[in-house]
Scaffold this active site. Structure first.
Site, PDB file in Angstrom:
ATOM      1  N   LEU A  61      17.009  70.045  47.613  1.00  0.00           N
ATOM      2  CA  LEU A  61      16.001  71.104  47.516  1.00  0.00           C
ATOM      3  C   LEU A  61      14.616  70.587  47.141  1.00  0.00           C
ATOM      4  O   LEU A  61      13.727  71.354  46.758  1.00  0.00           O
ATOM      5  CB  LEU A  61      16.460  72.167  46.513  1.00  0.00           C
ATOM      6  CG  LEU A  61      17.776  72.865  46.892  1.00  0.00           C
ATOM      7  CD1 LEU A  61      18.142  73.899  45.850  1.00  0.00           C
ATOM      8  CD2 LEU A  61      17.698  73.481  48.272  1.00  0.00           C
ATOM      9  N   CYS A  62      14.408  69.298  47.266  1.00  0.00           N
ATOM     10  CA  CYS A  62      13.132  68.673  46.942  1.00  0.00           C
ATOM     11  C   CYS A  62      12.223  68.726  48.174  1.00  0.00           C
ATOM     12  O   CYS A  62      12.633  68.373  49.274  1.00  0.00           O
ATOM     13  CB  CYS A  62      13.390  67.228  46.507  1.00  0.00           C
ATOM     14  SG  CYS A  62      11.963  66.405  45.835  1.00  0.00           S
ATOM     15  N   HIS A  63      10.985  69.170  47.974  1.00  0.00           N
ATOM     16  CA  HIS A  63      10.037  69.233  49.089  1.00  0.00           C
ATOM     17  C   HIS A  63       9.636  67.846  49.560  1.00  0.00           C
ATOM     18  O   HIS A  63       9.368  66.966  48.730  1.00  0.00           O
ATOM     19  CB  HIS A  63       8.755  69.957  48.654  1.00  0.00           C
ATOM     20  CG  HIS A  63       8.920  71.417  48.476  1.00  0.00           C
ATOM     21  ND1 HIS A  63       8.927  72.303  49.520  1.00  0.00           N
ATOM     22  CD2 HIS A  63       9.098  72.164  47.364  1.00  0.00           C
ATOM     23  CE1 HIS A  63       9.089  73.521  49.070  1.00  0.00           C
ATOM     24  NE2 HIS A  63       9.203  73.465  47.746  1.00  0.00           N
ATOM     25  N   MET A  97      10.031  64.362  40.601  1.00  0.00           N
ATOM     26  CA  MET A  97      11.286  63.840  41.141  1.00  0.00           C
ATOM     27  C   MET A  97      11.068  62.502  41.847  1.00  0.00           C
ATOM     28  O   MET A  97      11.918  61.616  41.783  1.00  0.00           O
ATOM     29  CB  MET A  97      11.940  64.848  42.093  1.00  0.00           C
ATOM     30  CG  MET A  97      12.341  66.144  41.404  1.00  0.00           C
ATOM     31  SD  MET A  97      13.226  65.925  39.834  1.00  0.00           S
ATOM     32  CE  MET A  97      14.651  65.013  40.367  1.00  0.00           C
ATOM     33  N   ASP A 112      21.596  45.336  40.843  1.00  0.00           N
ATOM     34  CA  ASP A 112      22.192  44.715  42.027  1.00  0.00           C
ATOM     35  C   ASP A 112      21.855  43.227  42.113  1.00  0.00           C
ATOM     36  O   ASP A 112      22.720  42.404  42.412  1.00  0.00           O
ATOM     37  CB  ASP A 112      21.710  45.425  43.292  1.00  0.00           C
ATOM     38  CG  ASP A 112      22.251  44.768  44.547  1.00  0.00           C
ATOM     39  OD1 ASP A 112      23.495  44.661  44.678  1.00  0.00           O
ATOM     40  OD2 ASP A 112      21.440  44.352  45.398  1.00  0.00           O
TER      41      ASP A 112
END
Length: 149
Positions: A61-63, A97, A112
């Site tokens: 739901l992130c623009h 976000m 990693d």
């Protein structure tokens, strides 16, 4: 998704931080450029930049935003690396976000690249530290609420 079509575009900025805790020897190897996979912080910086630009593909739901700038910086301490990501845009919604995703992916990249020498690393303390712009204005995390202390 929240409807942002009626909002005016404005400059927005967000800063997020996290830490990746590790053995002191691992931090020393990162600082010395002695990790066999290569330049850990250079690769983690690129990963963080890419992550900020791909956030809308990861979070349903992130623009999707036109990211104007991403800065990913590191501070190597004795037993951790602090990751800080700053994201800027001129758009209708904030980039919190994007900054959080950038910091998290940069830390995951460090993990990693260093897991062959230290599988016990822990990524923690991911938090928004500052945001500016938009209707709610400027917000900064209080120093006495530092999750790392």
């Amino acid at each position: 998704m929240v409807d942002v079509t009626a909002k005016e575009a404005s400059h927005r900025r967000a800063v997020a931080r996290c830490r990746i805790h590790m053995e002191p020897g691992t931090a020393s190897q990162i600082a010395a450029g002695a990790i066999s996979k290569g330049d850990v912080l250079a690769v983690a910086r690129v990963a963080g930049i890419q992550a900020a630009k791909q956030t809308a593909n990861l979070l349903p739901l992130c623009h999707p935003l036109l990211v104007g700038a991403v800065y990913v910086n590191f501070r190597i301490e004795e037993s951790h690396v602090e990751v800080e990501a700053q994201v800027d845009t001129v758009d209708r919604t904030g980039v919190e976000m994007e900054a959080l995703t950038s910091a998290a992916v940069a830390a995951l990249t460090i993990y990693d690249m260093c897991k062959s020498v230290d599988r016990g690393m822990v990524i923690s303390e991911l938090a928004l530290w500052e945001k500016a712009g938009g209707r709610s204005g400027h917000w900064r995390r209080a120093v006495d609420h530092d999750p790392g202390t």
